[in-house]
Write a protein that holds these residues in place. Structure first.
Motif, PDB file in Angstrom:
ATOM      1  N   TYR A  36     -64.186  26.156  -3.626  1.00 34.41           N
ATOM      2  CA  TYR A  36     -65.317  25.598  -4.367  1.00 34.41           C
ATOM      3  C   TYR A  36     -66.606  25.777  -3.585  1.00 34.41           C
ATOM      4  N   SER A  37     -67.634  26.227  -4.289  1.00 34.89           N
ATOM      5  CA  SER A  37     -68.946  26.397  -3.671  1.00 34.89           C
ATOM      6  C   SER A  37     -70.014  26.270  -4.748  1.00 34.89           C
ATOM      7  N   GLN A  38     -71.140  25.648  -4.406  1.00 36.93           N
ATOM      8  CA  GLN A  38     -72.260  25.534  -5.338  1.00 36.93           C
ATOM      9  C   GLN A  38     -73.368  26.528  -5.010  1.00 36.93           C
ATOM     10  N   ASP A  39     -73.189  27.280  -3.951  1.00 34.25           N
ATOM     11  CA  ASP A  39     -74.198  28.253  -3.553  1.00 34.25           C
ATOM     12  C   ASP A  39     -74.172  29.426  -4.536  1.00 34.25           C
ATOM     13  N   PRO A  40     -75.304  29.737  -5.210  1.00 25.65           N
ATOM     14  CA  PRO A  40     -75.317  30.818  -6.204  1.00 25.65           C
ATOM     15  C   PRO A  40     -74.935  32.178  -5.627  1.00 25.65           C
ATOM     16  N   SER A  41     -75.297  32.428  -4.365  1.00 28.95           N
ATOM     17  CA  SER A  41     -74.956  33.731  -3.785  1.00 28.95           C
ATOM     18  C   SER A  41     -73.446  33.869  -3.592  1.00 28.95           C
ATOM     19  N   ASP A  42     -72.757  32.769  -3.228  1.00 21.49           N
ATOM     20  CA  ASP A  42     -71.293  32.807  -3.099  1.00 21.49           C
ATOM     21  C   ASP A  42     -70.639  33.051  -4.453  1.00 21.49           C
ATOM     22  N   ILE A  43     -71.174  32.425  -5.486  1.00 21.77           N
ATOM     23  CA  ILE A  43     -70.603  32.576  -6.819  1.00 21.77           C
ATOM     24  C   ILE A  43     -70.795  33.999  -7.330  1.00 21.77           C
TER      25      ILE A  43
ATOM     26  N   ASN B 122     -71.177  36.727  -5.565  1.00 25.84           N
ATOM     27  CA  ASN B 122     -70.511  37.723  -4.734  1.00 25.84           C
ATOM     28  C   ASN B 122     -68.992  37.724  -4.874  1.00 25.84           C
ATOM     29  N   THR B 123     -68.412  36.722  -5.510  1.00 22.06           N
ATOM     30  CA  THR B 123     -66.955  36.726  -5.654  1.00 22.06           C
ATOM     31  C   THR B 123     -66.556  37.662  -6.783  1.00 22.06           C
ATOM     32  N   GLU B 124     -65.507  38.428  -6.555  1.00 20.36           N
ATOM     33  CA  GLU B 124     -65.073  39.431  -7.524  1.00 20.36           C
ATOM     34  C   GLU B 124     -64.526  38.785  -8.797  1.00 20.36           C
ATOM     35  N   ILE B 125     -63.859  37.632  -8.653  1.00 20.79           N
ATOM     36  CA  ILE B 125     -63.290  36.957  -9.819  1.00 20.79           C
ATOM     37  C   ILE B 125     -64.401  36.513 -10.757  1.00 20.79           C
TER      38      ILE B 125
END
Length: 148
Positions: free
Chosen positions: A123-130, A132-135
Motif C-alpha cells: 500500500y502506498s499513497q504516493d502518486p509516483s509509486d502508483i 510506476n507499478t506495472e499492475i
C-alpha cells in the motif's frame, strides 16, 4: 375507559383475590398510569410542557403485555412460540460460530497473502509509486467496471 371498567369489575368480583395474580398487578399499574397521564394532561391544559411525563405514555404501551394472557390459553400457540425462541437461540450459536470461522480465515489470509509483496505491491499513497507499478499501469477500468 374499557380498561378502567374491566379493572373495577374485577375488583368488585374478586375483591382481595384480585391482587393474587401478577397480571392483575400489571393491568392495575397500566390503568393507574394511564389515568394519571390523562389527569395531569388535563390539569396542564393539554398544551403544557410535559416532557418529563413522557414515560407515563410509554408505560401505556405495556398493554401489549396483556396478550401474554391469551397466549397461555392456547397450547398450540405456546408450542409455536417456544419453537421460534429455540430457533433464535440456535441461530445465535450459528452466527457466533460463523464469526469465529470468519475471524480465523481472515487471520490466515493476512498471514499468507498479506505478506507477499512480489505479486501485489504494498500500500502506498504516493502518486509516483502508483504510476510506476506495472499492475496499476496495466489496469483497465472499463474491463473490470464497465462504463456508464
Amino acid at each position: 375507559t374499557i380498561f378502567i371498567v374491566e379493572m373495577f369489575l374485577k375488583l368488585c368480583v374478586f375483591r382481595l383475590g384480585y391482587f393474587s395474580d401478577i397480571t392483575n398487578w400489571l393491568d392495575g399499574g397500566i390503568v393507574l398510569a394511564s389515568v394519571l397521564d390523562i389527569v395531569l394532561n388535563q390539569l396542564s391544559g393539554g398544551d403544557g410542557d410535559m416532557q418529563h411525563l413522557q414515560m407515563l405514555r410509554l408505560v401505556r404501551l405495556c398493554r401489549l403485555l396483556r396478550l401474554v394472557k391469551l397466549i397461555r390459553m392456547f397450547k398450540e400457540m405456546t408450542l409455536i412460540l417456544q419453537g421460534i425462541l429455540d430457533a433464535f437461540r440456535t441461530m445465535m450459536w450459528v452466527a457466533l460460530l460463523l464469526i469465529v470461522i470468519l475471524y480465523a480465515c481472515s487471520i490466515l489470509c493476512v498471514s499468507v497473502i498479506g505478506k507477499d509483496t512480489s505479486s501485489y505491491p504494498p500500500y502506498s499513497q504516493d502518486p509516483s509509486d502508483i504510476e510506476n507499478t506495472e499492475i496499476m499501469y496495466n489496469f483497465n477500468n472499463f474491463m473490470y467496471f464497465g462504463s456508464m
